[in-house]
Structures are given as C-alpha cells and as structure tokens.
Design a protein around this motif. Structure first.
Motif, PDB file in Angstrom:
ATOM      1  N   ASP A   1    -123.926  17.417 -19.463  1.00  0.00           N
ATOM      2  CA  ASP A   1    -125.395  16.922 -19.144  1.00  0.00           C
ATOM      3  C   ASP A   1    -125.289  15.453 -19.371  1.00  0.00           C
ATOM      4  O   ASP A   1    -126.308  14.598 -18.793  1.00  0.00           O
ATOM      5  CB  ASP A   1    -126.520  17.760 -19.901  1.00  0.00           C
ATOM      6  CG  ASP A   1    -126.605  19.153 -19.630  1.00  0.00           C
ATOM      7  OD1 ASP A   1    -126.099  19.487 -18.313  1.00  0.00           O
ATOM      8  OD2 ASP A   1    -126.906  19.914 -20.252  1.00  0.00           O
ATOM      9  N   SER A   2    -124.182  15.086 -19.853  1.00  0.00           N
ATOM     10  CA  SER A   2    -124.079  13.567 -20.139  1.00  0.00           C
ATOM     11  C   SER A   2    -123.656  12.633 -19.010  1.00  0.00           C
ATOM     12  O   SER A   2    -123.537  11.658 -19.071  1.00  0.00           O
ATOM     13  CB  SER A   2    -123.320  13.086 -21.412  1.00  0.00           C
ATOM     14  OG  SER A   2    -121.966  13.472 -21.347  1.00  0.00           O
ATOM     15  N   LEU A   3    -122.871  13.547 -18.186  1.00  0.00           N
ATOM     16  CA  LEU A   3    -122.431  12.977 -16.989  1.00  0.00           C
ATOM     17  C   LEU A   3    -123.304  12.830 -15.711  1.00  0.00           C
ATOM     18  O   LEU A   3    -124.239  13.390 -15.450  1.00  0.00           O
ATOM     19  CB  LEU A   3    -121.245  13.765 -16.491  1.00  0.00           C
ATOM     20  CG  LEU A   3    -120.331  14.077 -17.505  1.00  0.00           C
ATOM     21  CD1 LEU A   3    -119.104  15.190 -16.847  1.00  0.00           C
ATOM     22  CD2 LEU A   3    -119.366  12.762 -18.057  1.00  0.00           C
ATOM     23  N   ARG A   4    -122.914  11.626 -14.836  1.00  0.00           N
ATOM     24  CA  ARG A   4    -123.855  11.344 -13.780  1.00  0.00           C
ATOM     25  C   ARG A   4    -122.716  11.745 -12.544  1.00  0.00           C
ATOM     26  O   ARG A   4    -121.586  11.163 -12.534  1.00  0.00           O
ATOM     27  CB  ARG A   4    -124.031  10.096 -13.688  1.00  0.00           C
ATOM     28  CG  ARG A   4    -125.051   9.489 -12.567  1.00  0.00           C
ATOM     29  CD  ARG A   4    -125.663   8.250 -12.920  1.00  0.00           C
ATOM     30  NE  ARG A   4    -124.627   7.097 -12.934  1.00  0.00           N
ATOM     31  CZ  ARG A   4    -124.197   6.287 -11.688  1.00  0.00           C
ATOM     32  NH1 ARG A   4    -124.865   6.677 -10.587  1.00  0.00           N
ATOM     33  NH2 ARG A   4    -123.240   5.362 -11.766  1.00  0.00           N
ATOM     34  N   MET A   5    -123.244  12.570 -11.725  1.00  0.00           N
ATOM     35  CA  MET A   5    -122.754  12.611 -10.326  1.00  0.00           C
ATOM     36  C   MET A   5    -122.988  11.372  -9.438  1.00  0.00           C
ATOM     37  O   MET A   5    -124.101  11.115  -9.318  1.00  0.00           O
ATOM     38  CB  MET A   5    -122.814  13.835  -9.773  1.00  0.00           C
ATOM     39  CG  MET A   5    -122.043  14.145  -8.579  1.00  0.00           C
ATOM     40  SD  MET A   5    -122.520  15.387  -7.122  1.00  0.00           S
ATOM     41  CE  MET A   5    -122.183  17.016  -8.213  1.00  0.00           C
ATOM     42  N   ARG A   6    -121.836  10.886  -9.014  1.00  0.00           N
ATOM     43  CA  ARG A   6    -122.105   9.541  -8.159  1.00  0.00           C
ATOM     44  C   ARG A   6    -121.072   9.655  -6.800  1.00  0.00           C
ATOM     45  O   ARG A   6    -120.021  10.310  -6.983  1.00  0.00           O
ATOM     46  CB  ARG A   6    -121.949   8.221  -8.652  1.00  0.00           C
ATOM     47  CG  ARG A   6    -120.725   8.035  -9.278  1.00  0.00           C
ATOM     48  CD  ARG A   6    -120.547   6.539  -9.500  1.00  0.00           C
ATOM     49  NE  ARG A   6    -119.362   5.805 -10.121  1.00  0.00           N
ATOM     50  CZ  ARG A   6    -118.292   5.715  -9.701  1.00  0.00           C
ATOM     51  NH1 ARG A   6    -118.404   5.859  -8.178  1.00  0.00           N
ATOM     52  NH2 ARG A   6    -117.301   5.213 -10.328  1.00  0.00           N
ATOM     53  N   LYS A   7    -121.489   9.067  -5.829  1.00  0.00           N
ATOM     54  CA  LYS A   7    -120.552   8.748  -4.821  1.00  0.00           C
ATOM     55  C   LYS A   7    -119.048   8.038  -5.206  1.00  0.00           C
ATOM     56  O   LYS A   7    -119.524   7.107  -5.775  1.00  0.00           O
ATOM     57  CB  LYS A   7    -121.343   8.131  -3.540  1.00  0.00           C
ATOM     58  CG  LYS A   7    -120.900   8.430  -2.087  1.00  0.00           C
ATOM     59  CD  LYS A   7    -121.757   7.977  -1.170  1.00  0.00           C
ATOM     60  CE  LYS A   7    -120.815   8.117   0.293  1.00  0.00           C
ATOM     61  NZ  LYS A   7    -120.267   6.832   0.623  1.00  0.00           N
ATOM     62  N   MET A   8    -118.189   8.367  -4.604  1.00  0.00           N
ATOM     63  CA  MET A   8    -117.108   7.472  -4.966  1.00  0.00           C
ATOM     64  C   MET A   8    -116.810   6.303  -3.492  1.00  0.00           C
ATOM     65  O   MET A   8    -116.886   6.923  -2.420  1.00  0.00           O
ATOM     66  CB  MET A   8    -115.813   8.135  -5.027  1.00  0.00           C
ATOM     67  CG  MET A   8    -115.680   8.935  -6.081  1.00  0.00           C
ATOM     68  SD  MET A   8    -114.283   9.924  -6.484  1.00  0.00           S
ATOM     69  CE  MET A   8    -113.162   8.602  -6.787  1.00  0.00           C
ATOM     70  N   GLU A   9    -116.471   5.260  -3.848  1.00  0.00           N
ATOM     71  CA  GLU A   9    -116.192   4.389  -2.783  1.00  0.00           C
ATOM     72  C   GLU A   9    -114.776   4.049  -2.723  1.00  0.00           C
ATOM     73  O   GLU A   9    -114.122   4.179  -3.805  1.00  0.00           O
ATOM     74  CB  GLU A   9    -117.014   2.957  -2.997  1.00  0.00           C
ATOM     75  CG  GLU A   9    -118.579   3.256  -2.994  1.00  0.00           C
ATOM     76  CD  GLU A   9    -119.307   3.681  -1.899  1.00  0.00           C
ATOM     77  OE1 GLU A   9    -118.744   3.515  -0.728  1.00  0.00           O
ATOM     78  OE2 GLU A   9    -120.438   4.293  -2.027  1.00  0.00           O
ATOM     79  N   PRO A  10    -114.293   3.198  -1.617  1.00  0.00           N
ATOM     80  CA  PRO A  10    -112.817   2.741  -1.814  1.00  0.00           C
ATOM     81  C   PRO A  10    -112.618   1.999  -2.790  1.00  0.00           C
ATOM     82  O   PRO A  10    -111.546   2.107  -3.430  1.00  0.00           O
ATOM     83  CB  PRO A  10    -112.753   1.891  -0.440  1.00  0.00           C
ATOM     84  CG  PRO A  10    -113.857   2.498   0.502  1.00  0.00           C
ATOM     85  CD  PRO A  10    -114.961   3.017  -0.159  1.00  0.00           C
ATOM     86  N   ALA A  11    -113.630   1.219  -3.440  1.00  0.00           N
ATOM     87  CA  ALA A  11    -113.248   0.436  -4.847  1.00  0.00           C
ATOM     88  C   ALA A  11    -113.140   1.435  -5.696  1.00  0.00           C
ATOM     89  O   ALA A  11    -112.450   0.927  -6.862  1.00  0.00           O
ATOM     90  CB  ALA A  11    -114.446  -0.388  -4.842  1.00  0.00           C
ATOM     91  N   ASP A  12    -113.037   2.778  -5.769  1.00  0.00           N
ATOM     92  CA  ASP A  12    -112.640   3.698  -6.833  1.00  0.00           C
ATOM     93  C   ASP A  12    -111.325   4.029  -6.774  1.00  0.00           C
ATOM     94  O   ASP A  12    -111.004   4.846  -7.754  1.00  0.00           O
ATOM     95  CB  ASP A  12    -113.757   4.984  -6.871  1.00  0.00           C
ATOM     96  CG  ASP A  12    -115.131   4.651  -7.321  1.00  0.00           C
ATOM     97  OD1 ASP A  12    -115.132   4.248  -8.394  1.00  0.00           O
ATOM     98  OD2 ASP A  12    -116.027   4.975  -6.518  1.00  0.00           O
ATOM     99  N   ALA A  13    -110.542   3.411  -5.906  1.00  0.00           N
ATOM    100  CA  ALA A  13    -109.041   3.946  -5.559  1.00  0.00           C
ATOM    101  C   ALA A  13    -108.506   4.073  -7.048  1.00  0.00           C
ATOM    102  O   ALA A  13    -107.873   5.096  -7.337  1.00  0.00           O
ATOM    103  CB  ALA A  13    -108.418   3.254  -4.563  1.00  0.00           C
ATOM    104  N   ALA A  14    -108.496   2.904  -7.892  1.00  0.00           N
ATOM    105  CA  ALA A  14    -107.745   2.818  -9.199  1.00  0.00           C
ATOM    106  C   ALA A  14    -108.311   4.014 -10.041  1.00  0.00           C
ATOM    107  O   ALA A  14    -107.531   4.683 -10.779  1.00  0.00           O
ATOM    108  CB  ALA A  14    -107.785   1.584  -9.904  1.00  0.00           C
ATOM    109  N   ASN A  15    -109.706   4.363 -10.028  1.00  0.00           N
ATOM    110  CA  ASN A  15    -110.130   5.406 -11.046  1.00  0.00           C
ATOM    111  C   ASN A  15    -109.645   6.884 -10.447  1.00  0.00           C
ATOM    112  O   ASN A  15    -109.403   7.591 -11.295  1.00  0.00           O
ATOM    113  CB  ASN A  15    -111.777   5.390 -10.844  1.00  0.00           C
ATOM    114  CG  ASN A  15    -112.393   4.144 -11.230  1.00  0.00           C
ATOM    115  OD1 ASN A  15    -111.887   3.448 -12.232  1.00  0.00           O
ATOM    116  ND2 ASN A  15    -113.546   3.589 -10.704  1.00  0.00           N
ATOM    117  N   GLY A  16    -109.487   6.746  -9.074  1.00  0.00           N
ATOM    118  CA  GLY A  16    -109.000   8.083  -8.701  1.00  0.00           C
ATOM    119  C   GLY A  16    -107.551   8.472  -9.083  1.00  0.00           C
ATOM    120  O   GLY A  16    -107.025   9.431  -9.302  1.00  0.00           O
TER     121      GLY A  16
END
Ligand SMILES: CC(C)(COP(=O)(O)OP(=O)(O)OC[C@H]1O[C@@H](n2cnc3c(N)ncnc32)[C@H](O)[C@@H]1OP(=O)(O)O)[C@@H](O)C(=O)NCCC(=O)NCCS
Length: 297
Positions: free
Chosen positions: A12-27
C-alpha cells in the motif's frame, strides 16, 4: 533479506505509475536482478512501442514493471513482467498483468506472452493457457565453419534498409505479428547480424536478425521456409559474431536446426508461449525457428 521482514514492504506504500522511455535504466535494474539479457536500448524500444506500468516506492525506486506491446494484427505481447526480489508475493505482478490485459483487450488483441517457469505460475492462475515450448540455448559456432553464399541454390546476403518493408510483410505472414518496428530497430543497431536468403528468382526464403544483449549477443528472429535455409542463415549470422550467443528456439524445430548448424548447443532454460482467451499460437510452427528473444516477441 526476505521482503516479508522489511519494515517498508507494505504494497500500500507503493504507487502504480506509467513508465516512459526515460525509465529504461530503471527497467534495466529489474531485468539485471532477474539475470535477463535486455539492454537499456531494448527497454527504450519496448517503452517507446508499448505501454509500460510499474510500481514505485515513496523514494522513487521502481520495484515492479510490465509492458503491453500491441503488435497486431490479432496479438499483443505482455512483456517485462518483473518484480524486485524484495517485493515479491505481494500481488504486484498480478495487478500489473491486469493492467496489461486490459490495455490489449480494449484494442481487440489477444494477450500473448512467453513465460518463464516463475511467470507461468502467475499467468496460468489468471486464465492463460498454451503448450508451445521454447528454450534458451547458448550456441557456440564452430570457428572453422565456412559460409558459402550459394548453398542449396540460395543467395545469402546482408539485409539493407530498403529490404525492410518487404521483409516485415513476409515476416507477418509467418510470425502472425506485425513486427516492423522491431525489425527496423534490430537491423539499425546490429546490421552485422542481419541476413536474408533469396532463391535464384529473388523470392525471399528466410531471414535472421539479432541484438547485442546485456550478457551475450542474441540471435532471433529466424524465419525460413525450411531447416536447411534456417541453418545457413544461423551460420551466416553466428560465424565471426561472438564465441557464444543466445538463441530462443522453438522446441518443435530445434533439433532440425541443430542438425544444419556447425557448432555446439547447451540448454539454459525453457519458456512456454501462453495466450489468454485463445488456443492457437500466432506463429507458423514450420517456419518460425527462433523467437526475437521472448521479451521482444
Ligand atoms: C514471476 C514474478 C514476476 C512474480 O512477481 P510477484 O509480484 O511476486 O507476483 P504476485 O505477487 O503478483 O503473484 C501472483 C500469484 O502468482 C503465484 N506466484 C508468484 N510467485 C510464485 C512463486 N514463486 N511460487 C509459486 N507461486 C507463485 C501465486 O499464485 C501468486 O498469488 P499468491 O501470492 O496470492 O499466492 C517474479 O517472481 C519475478 O520477477 N521473477 C523473475 C522474472 C520472471 O520470471 N518474470 C516472469 C516473466 S514471464
């Protein structure tokens, strides 16, 4: 540390959000944690062509991901379903999958995926089925093998940009998916791994492409009218490319491919191609020899 013991591992402490191309390194952080072979460039492609969602902690760390890739004409892929080991068994993959299924079904596409043994448990529980098997193999080409340009009446040559439209159309008739954006990406970044075969009249008989990979270069897709053509294309792309490469081969045709390739094969792990609400896999099992790497479809 087991996620259950972590004071801050309440989903419940997490937030669902859209991933963008800028998230490539997080992925990439997530795929490396799972020992997968994607590069930051592969993530960028998937996040550009598809719609990604993830879960993020209060301090901004992405701990789970999923990308819905609407290939068409009938199928869409669910890929990059990954949960950080510290956050597993909290329903994150299940919630992201529901999002991905919704995105694809709203577009009239059949959700399809290539499941690892860990993923298969999640997917079968929510209505996916299928028994088409693939496996990741490490192949090492025989360095002394020579590639003749005119084997079996075939001309094998590098793929050039002007071939791509015709190739994507031919590929779609065999793979059952519109992979033009993926094929353009693969040829652009690794033209040295991209070959096609034509008969004496110039009719397309097959092609192979590949990508760099985080662990090893990976060859695929490989689509060909027969195993001799497929073996010649694999030999052309593999010889001189690297000492070892990964391929994701369909179980049904792998042994015939092995028989027409000079090199060694060692099996790493299996996958299952699963579909939701349909039983027939999109690809033609006789002509599609290698997948593009399960997560590039
Ligand atoms: C597979 C993976 C994504 C599951 O992520 P997750 O967030 O832990 O999954 P969920 O908590 O949503 O689990 C959903 C259901 O799947 C099943 N499940 C998940 N992991 C399981 C496991 N290790 N063993 C048995 N069942 C499991 C359970 O039924 C679970 O529901 P439950 O916890 O209420 O019993 C995660 O283990 C992972 O990242 N693995 C490595 C990468 C991978 O293989 N991804 C799948 C690609 S196809």
């Amino acid at each position: 540390m087991n996620g259950q013991d972590r004071p801050n591992s309440d989903p419940d402490s997490l937030r669902m959000r859209k991933m963008e191309p800028a998230d490539a390194a997080n992925g990439l952080r997530l795929s490396r944690l799972a020992g997968w072979n994607q590069t930051v460039r592969d993530w960028d492609l998937l996040l550009t062509e598809g719609t990604g969602f993830g879960f993020q902690t209060g301090d901004g760390l992405l701990v789970a991901s999923m990308i819905a890739l609407p290939l068409g004409p009938r199928h869409g892929w669910i890929s990059m379903v990954l949960t950080d080991p510290d956050w597993r068994r909290r329903g994150l993959a299940k919630r992201l999958m529901a999002e991905g299924i919704d995105i694809l079904e709203k577009r009239g596409l059949i959700p399809t995926l290539d499941a690892t043994p860990a993923g298969e448990t999640v997917y079968r529980a929510i209505g996916f089925s299928g028994d088409t098997g693939l496996a990741r193999w490490k192949v090492s080409p025989d360095p002394s093998a020579s590639v003749s340009n005119n084997q079996h009446g075939l001309k094998i040559r590098p793929i050039v940009e002007s071939d791509l439209e015709r190739l994507a159309d031919w590929d779609c008739r065999h793979s059952g998916c519109n992979r033009e954006a993926i094929l353009i990406f693969l040829r652009k970044h690794r033209p040295d791994l991209a070959y096609m075969a034509e008969d004496v009249e110039g009719n397309l008989q097959g092609y192979i492409m590949g990508r760099s990979g985080d662990r090893l270069p990976q060859l695929g897709p490989l689509v060909a009218t027969g195993s001799l053509v497929a073996g010649s294309l694999l030999q052309a792309a593999a010889t001189g490319a690297a000492d070892s490469l990964y391929v994701d081969a369909f179980d049904q045709t792998r042994s015939t491919l092995e028989a027409s390739f000079k090199g060694s094969w060692s099996r790493e792990r299996g996958f299952k191609r699963l579909l939701k609400g349909a039983s027939a896999s999109p690809e033609d099992p006789e002509t599609v020899f290698l997948a593009a790497g399960p997560e590039l479809s």
